[in-house]
Motif scaffolding. Structure first.
Motif, PDB file in Angstrom:
ATOM      1  N   SER A  25      39.187 -17.791 -81.349  1.00  0.00           N
ATOM      2  CA  SER A  25      38.605 -16.597 -81.963  1.00  0.00           C
ATOM      3  C   SER A  25      38.915 -16.603 -83.454  1.00  0.00           C
ATOM      4  O   SER A  25      40.072 -16.517 -83.851  1.00  0.00           O
ATOM      5  N   THR A  26      37.860 -16.720 -84.267  1.00  0.00           N
ATOM      6  CA  THR A  26      38.034 -16.690 -85.713  1.00  0.00           C
ATOM      7  C   THR A  26      37.459 -15.383 -86.256  1.00  0.00           C
ATOM      8  O   THR A  26      36.806 -14.638 -85.531  1.00  0.00           O
ATOM      9  N   ASN A  27      37.670 -15.137 -87.539  1.00  0.00           N
ATOM     10  CA  ASN A  27      37.148 -13.923 -88.155  1.00  0.00           C
ATOM     11  C   ASN A  27      35.625 -13.916 -88.215  1.00  0.00           C
ATOM     12  O   ASN A  27      35.020 -12.871 -88.404  1.00  0.00           O
ATOM     13  N   ALA A  41      39.531 -25.390 -91.979  1.00  0.00           N
ATOM     14  CA  ALA A  41      40.623 -24.418 -91.976  1.00  0.00           C
ATOM     15  C   ALA A  41      39.942 -23.061 -91.825  1.00  0.00           C
ATOM     16  O   ALA A  41      38.905 -22.819 -92.444  1.00  0.00           O
ATOM     17  N   THR A  42      40.490 -22.191 -90.988  1.00  0.00           N
ATOM     18  CA  THR A  42      39.843 -20.913 -90.723  1.00  0.00           C
ATOM     19  C   THR A  42      40.865 -19.830 -90.456  1.00  0.00           C
ATOM     20  O   THR A  42      41.977 -20.114 -89.997  1.00  0.00           O
ATOM     21  N   ALA A  43      40.471 -18.600 -90.723  1.00  0.00           N
ATOM     22  CA  ALA A  43      41.295 -17.457 -90.346  1.00  0.00           C
ATOM     23  C   ALA A  43      41.131 -17.230 -88.846  1.00  0.00           C
ATOM     24  O   ALA A  43      40.038 -17.397 -88.298  1.00  0.00           O
ATOM     25  N   VAL A  44      42.223 -16.867 -88.187  1.00  0.00           N
ATOM     26  CA  VAL A  44      42.212 -16.594 -86.747  1.00  0.00           C
ATOM     27  C   VAL A  44      42.268 -15.088 -86.558  1.00  0.00           C
ATOM     28  O   VAL A  44      43.118 -14.412 -87.137  1.00  0.00           O
ATOM     29  N   ASP A  45      41.366 -14.565 -85.748  1.00  0.00           N
ATOM     30  CA  ASP A  45      41.291 -13.137 -85.484  1.00  0.00           C
ATOM     31  C   ASP A  45      42.233 -12.766 -84.342  1.00  0.00           C
ATOM     32  O   ASP A  45      42.747 -13.633 -83.631  1.00  0.00           O
ATOM     33  N   ILE A  46      42.455 -11.474 -84.157  1.00  0.00           N
ATOM     34  CA  ILE A  46      43.124 -10.997 -82.953  1.00  0.00           C
ATOM     35  C   ILE A  46      42.160 -11.290 -81.813  1.00  0.00           C
ATOM     36  O   ILE A  46      41.016 -10.818 -81.818  1.00  0.00           O
ATOM     37  N   PHE A  66      46.035 -18.188 -89.010  1.00  0.00           N
ATOM     38  CA  PHE A  66      45.202 -19.253 -89.568  1.00  0.00           C
ATOM     39  C   PHE A  66      45.240 -20.468 -88.656  1.00  0.00           C
ATOM     40  O   PHE A  66      46.195 -20.654 -87.909  1.00  0.00           O
ATOM     41  N   ALA A  67      44.195 -21.298 -88.743  1.00  0.00           N
ATOM     42  CA  ALA A  67      44.151 -22.545 -87.979  1.00  0.00           C
ATOM     43  C   ALA A  67      43.646 -23.666 -88.875  1.00  0.00           C
ATOM     44  O   ALA A  67      42.816 -23.446 -89.759  1.00  0.00           O
ATOM     45  N   ARG A  68      44.169 -24.864 -88.629  1.00  0.00           N
ATOM     46  CA  ARG A  68      43.728 -26.068 -89.331  1.00  0.00           C
ATOM     47  C   ARG A  68      43.360 -27.097 -88.277  1.00  0.00           C
ATOM     48  O   ARG A  68      44.146 -27.371 -87.351  1.00  0.00           O
TER      49      ARG A  68
END
Length: 133
Positions: A25-27, A41-46, A66-68
């Protein structure tokens, strides 16, 4: 072919093992990751991290971070994480009910924002329980 997945919080390693596939789950929505995925690379959402090990799917509730992804390695750095199998269903349901009540009683912008975040975290934990095998 497999991926090496490492899920880290500030206090502990939640997961560090090879997997066949994940759904993260990303933003900007959910992304599926298979071997040889393009580097990002991405922001990870709740939300829920779904992990496929052969024919079995596991869930981890993620609380933002965050995830890479690159070279068949996935590193997920989050504020908090909890394996779906480790979550107590009764406690999670009670927390969800309390969060819903707190949101309905919230006054002002700050309380409403904090109550909404607590509700999202509580819903994610319940979803992780309901998604497990």
């Amino acid at each position: 072919m497999t991926l090496n997945l490492c899920v880290l919080t500030p206090n502990r390693i939640v997961w560090n093992s090879e997997v066949k596939e994940i759904i993260l789950s990303t933003n900007s929505g959910q992304i599926g990751v298979l071997p040889n995925h393009a580097p990002i690379a991405t922001a990870v959402d709740i939300g829920i991290l779904r992990i496929r090990l052969n024919d079995q799917w596991l869930t981890i509730a993620l609380m933002g971070g965050f995830a890479r992804i690159g070279n068949n390695e996935i590193t997920v750095l989050v504020n908090d994480a909890e394996k779906g199998n480790d979550i107590d269903p009764q406690e999670a349901q009670q927390t969800l009910e309390i969060a819903e009540a707190n949101l309905s009683r919230a006054e002002g912008k700050r309380q409403t924002i904090e109550a909404n975040l607590a509700l999202r975290r509580a819903r994610t934990r319940v979803e992780a329980i309901n998604s497990r095998n």
